[in-house]
Design a protein around this motif. Structure first.
Motif, mmCIF file in Angstrom:
data_model
loop_
_atom_site.group_PDB
_atom_site.id
_atom_site.type_symbol
_atom_site.label_atom_id
_atom_site.label_comp_id
_atom_site.label_asym_id
_atom_site.label_seq_id
_atom_site.Cartn_x
_atom_site.Cartn_y
_atom_site.Cartn_z
ATOM 1 N N GLY A 263 0.824 -1.195 0.000
ATOM 2 C CA GLY A 263 0.000 0.000 0.000
ATOM 3 C C GLY A 263 0.862 1.251 0.000
ATOM 4 O O GLY A 263 2.000 1.238 -0.498
ATOM 5 N N THR A 264 0.344 2.333 0.539
ATOM 6 C CA THR A 264 1.046 3.616 0.658
ATOM 7 C C THR A 264 1.587 4.071 -0.698
ATOM 8 O O THR A 264 0.835 4.392 -1.591
ATOM 9 C CB THR A 264 2.160 3.532 1.712
ATOM 10 N N THR A 285 -2.841 -2.087 -2.034
ATOM 11 C CA THR A 285 -3.796 -2.171 -0.929
ATOM 12 C C THR A 285 -4.255 -0.774 -0.530
ATOM 13 O O THR A 285 -3.644 0.238 -0.892
ATOM 14 C CB THR A 285 -3.177 -2.877 0.296
ATOM 15 N N SER A 286 -5.308 -0.746 0.257
ATOM 16 C CA SER A 286 -5.893 0.524 0.683
ATOM 17 C C SER A 286 -5.251 1.056 1.948
ATOM 18 O O SER A 286 -5.825 1.910 2.632
ATOM 19 C CB SER A 286 -7.404 0.341 0.901
ATOM 20 N N VAL A 287 -4.049 0.583 2.275
ATOM 21 C CA VAL A 287 -3.323 1.007 3.467
ATOM 22 C C VAL A 287 -2.560 2.301 3.167
ATOM 23 O O VAL A 287 -1.943 2.439 2.107
ATOM 24 C CB VAL A 287 -2.350 -0.094 3.925
ATOM 25 N N GLY A 288 -2.586 3.252 4.091
ATOM 26 C CA GLY A 288 -1.785 4.466 3.926
ATOM 27 C C GLY A 288 -2.542 5.715 4.337
ATOM 28 O O GLY A 288 -3.768 5.701 4.462
ATOM 29 N N TYR A 289 -1.780 6.804 4.523
ATOM 30 C CA TYR A 289 -2.379 8.072 4.901
ATOM 31 C C TYR A 289 -3.131 8.683 3.719
ATOM 32 O O TYR A 289 -3.140 8.130 2.614
ATOM 33 C CB TYR A 289 -1.297 9.031 5.415
ATOM 34 N N ALA A 292 -2.575 8.508 -0.061
ATOM 35 C CA ALA A 292 -2.605 7.159 -0.648
ATOM 36 C C ALA A 292 -3.945 6.876 -1.312
ATOM 37 O O ALA A 292 -4.072 5.925 -2.098
ATOM 38 C CB ALA A 292 -2.321 6.113 0.422
ATOM 39 N N LEU A 293 -4.959 7.699 -0.981
ATOM 40 C CA LEU A 293 -6.268 7.664 -1.648
ATOM 41 C C LEU A 293 -6.905 6.275 -1.615
ATOM 42 O O LEU A 293 -7.467 5.807 -2.606
ATOM 43 C CB LEU A 293 -6.145 8.152 -3.096
ATOM 44 N N GLN A 294 -6.755 5.614 -0.469
ATOM 45 C CA GLN A 294 -7.376 4.295 -0.247
ATOM 46 C C GLN A 294 -6.976 3.279 -1.322
ATOM 47 O O GLN A 294 -7.781 2.465 -1.750
ATOM 48 C CB GLN A 294 -8.893 4.428 -0.171
ATOM 49 N N LEU A 299 -1.950 1.759 -6.704
ATOM 50 C CA LEU A 299 -2.439 1.177 -7.956
ATOM 51 C C LEU A 299 -1.794 1.868 -9.152
ATOM 52 O O LEU A 299 -1.279 1.218 -10.074
ATOM 53 C CB LEU A 299 -3.954 1.294 -8.029
ATOM 54 N N LEU A 300 -1.811 3.205 -9.160
ATOM 55 C CA LEU A 300 -1.201 3.950 -10.264
ATOM 56 C C LEU A 300 0.309 3.742 -10.301
ATOM 57 O O LEU A 300 0.915 3.666 -11.383
ATOM 58 C CB LEU A 300 -1.530 5.435 -10.130
ATOM 59 N N SER A 301 0.920 3.632 -9.128
ATOM 60 C CA SER A 301 2.359 3.382 -9.073
ATOM 61 C C SER A 301 2.717 2.059 -9.743
ATOM 62 O O SER A 301 3.702 1.970 -10.479
ATOM 63 C CB SER A 301 2.825 3.385 -7.616
#
Length: 344
Positions: A263-264, A285-289, A292-294, A299-301
């Motif tokens: 994530g992140t 994953t949806s982990v991060g501040y 990170a946009l959930q 995903l884009l990275s």
């Protein structure tokens, strides 16, 4: 008279054309890669057609699929185990003929009705290599249990994903044989007596960037194991401590497929893909501040990774990554069998 491509065949009372005195042989093209455009006209025998795979009607009304040299097709030696089991239940009196007729209709249609809320795909395993997987959210525990029970009639293993502990306890009361992985949130039901899932050659490594990603990583591992994959996990190896990846690099490189859950910033899949020649499956994953946009940022990275050989599944989709890994191993196993057969 046309025979080949219109589907017409010689019938018992049709007037037959006189054969050509000497058919012209097939001429090789100048390129050497096949016959030239010149056509050869030959007669078709009764009950056969010149088109490959065409179906002809014989004089006694039986439909045959012609084989090479006009030989009759060999009788199939495989018998549908579901059909045999159904007939045995009728013969023993354990199943009423009316109920058996309904099951036969469902078998032919490729799905089975589950009460008034589901139609399970009974041909999924034959098409894709693994049965239909149940998505838990939005279904009641009773519906999940009913669907699993129906699938277990024909499948060796039945899986449901994203199952909460509260739902599990209700399903377990209805189906005591289910197994639950709380971390992965996966329910599985293995049916004794059914043919076991084929164990695939090769290994799947599941790497996760942080402890918060472990739920998705475990979902991937459990699903891959149900699909016949040998797996191992390497948790908490984010890029801010890259030495943790490098210390385990020999084991990572020894794997045949690598799933990277992150994530992140989502940097770990690109880093791993730059160190190995193995296919890498990125699971954002949806982990991060906040930024990170959930899960959108990782995903884009992964999608714009500069490291070649990275494939990407949806956010938090450990199940999808397991499917990709299993299909890679299954295809590799099939190619290996073909290569070994060619050497004999």
């Amino acid at each position: 008279m046309k025979t080949a491509c219109s589907g017409n065949v010689w019938g018992p009372y049709q007037k037959r054309e006189r054969p050509a005195s000497k058919p012209s042989p097939v001429r090789q093209s100048k390129s050497g890669y096949g016959p030239s455009r010149s056509r050869v006209t030959t007669r078709s025998r009764p009950g056969t057609s010149l088109c490959t795979g065409a179906v002809g009607l014989t004089s006694n009304g039986v439909t045959n699929s012609p084989t090479q040299n006009g030989a009759a097709p060999a009788a199939s030696q495989s018998v549908d185990p579901q059909l045999v089991s159904l007939l045995q239940k009728v013969a023993s009196g354990g199943l009423q003929p009316e109920t058996a007729a309904r099951h036969l209709r469902e078998l032919g249609a490729g799905y089975q009705q589950v009460m008034d809320f589901a139609q399970v795909d009974t041909w999924r395993a034959a098409r894709t290599g693994f049965p239909e997987v149940i998505w838990g959210p939005g279904k009641t525990p009773e519906q999940i249990a009913a669907i699993m029970s129906r699938l277990a009639e024909t499948e060796a293993v039945v899986v449901a994903t994203r199952i909460t502990p509260e739902v599990y306890h209700v399903v377990h009361a209805l189906l005591p044989d289910v197994h639950y992985s709380a971390l992965a949130r996966v329910l599985s039901l293995k049916t004794p007596g059914k043919r076991k899932q084929e164990r695939l050659p090769g290994t799947v490594a599941v790497l996760s960037a942080g402890t918060a990603d472990e739920s998705v990583a475990e979902e991937c591992r459990v699903i891959a194991d149900c699909m016949g994959c040998y797996t191992f996990k390497l948790p908490d190896v984010s890029v801010d401590g890259l030495h943790r990846v490098l210390h385990n690099l020999p084991a990572v490189r020894a794997a045949d497929v690598i799933v990277v859950v992150s994530g992140t910033d989502g940097a770990l899949p690109s880093v791993v893909a730059g160190l190995v020649e193995t296919p890498v499956v990125a699971v954002p994953t949806s982990v991060g501040y906040g930024a990170a946009l959930q899960g959108i940022t990782p995903l884009l990275s992964a999608l714009v990774s500069s490291s070649p050989g990275v494939s990407v599944v949806n956010i938090d989709n450990g199940f999808g990554a397991a499917m990709v890994a299993a299909r890679i191993l299954k295809t590799a196993s099939k190619l290996r069998r073909i290569a070994l057969a060619a050497q004999k």
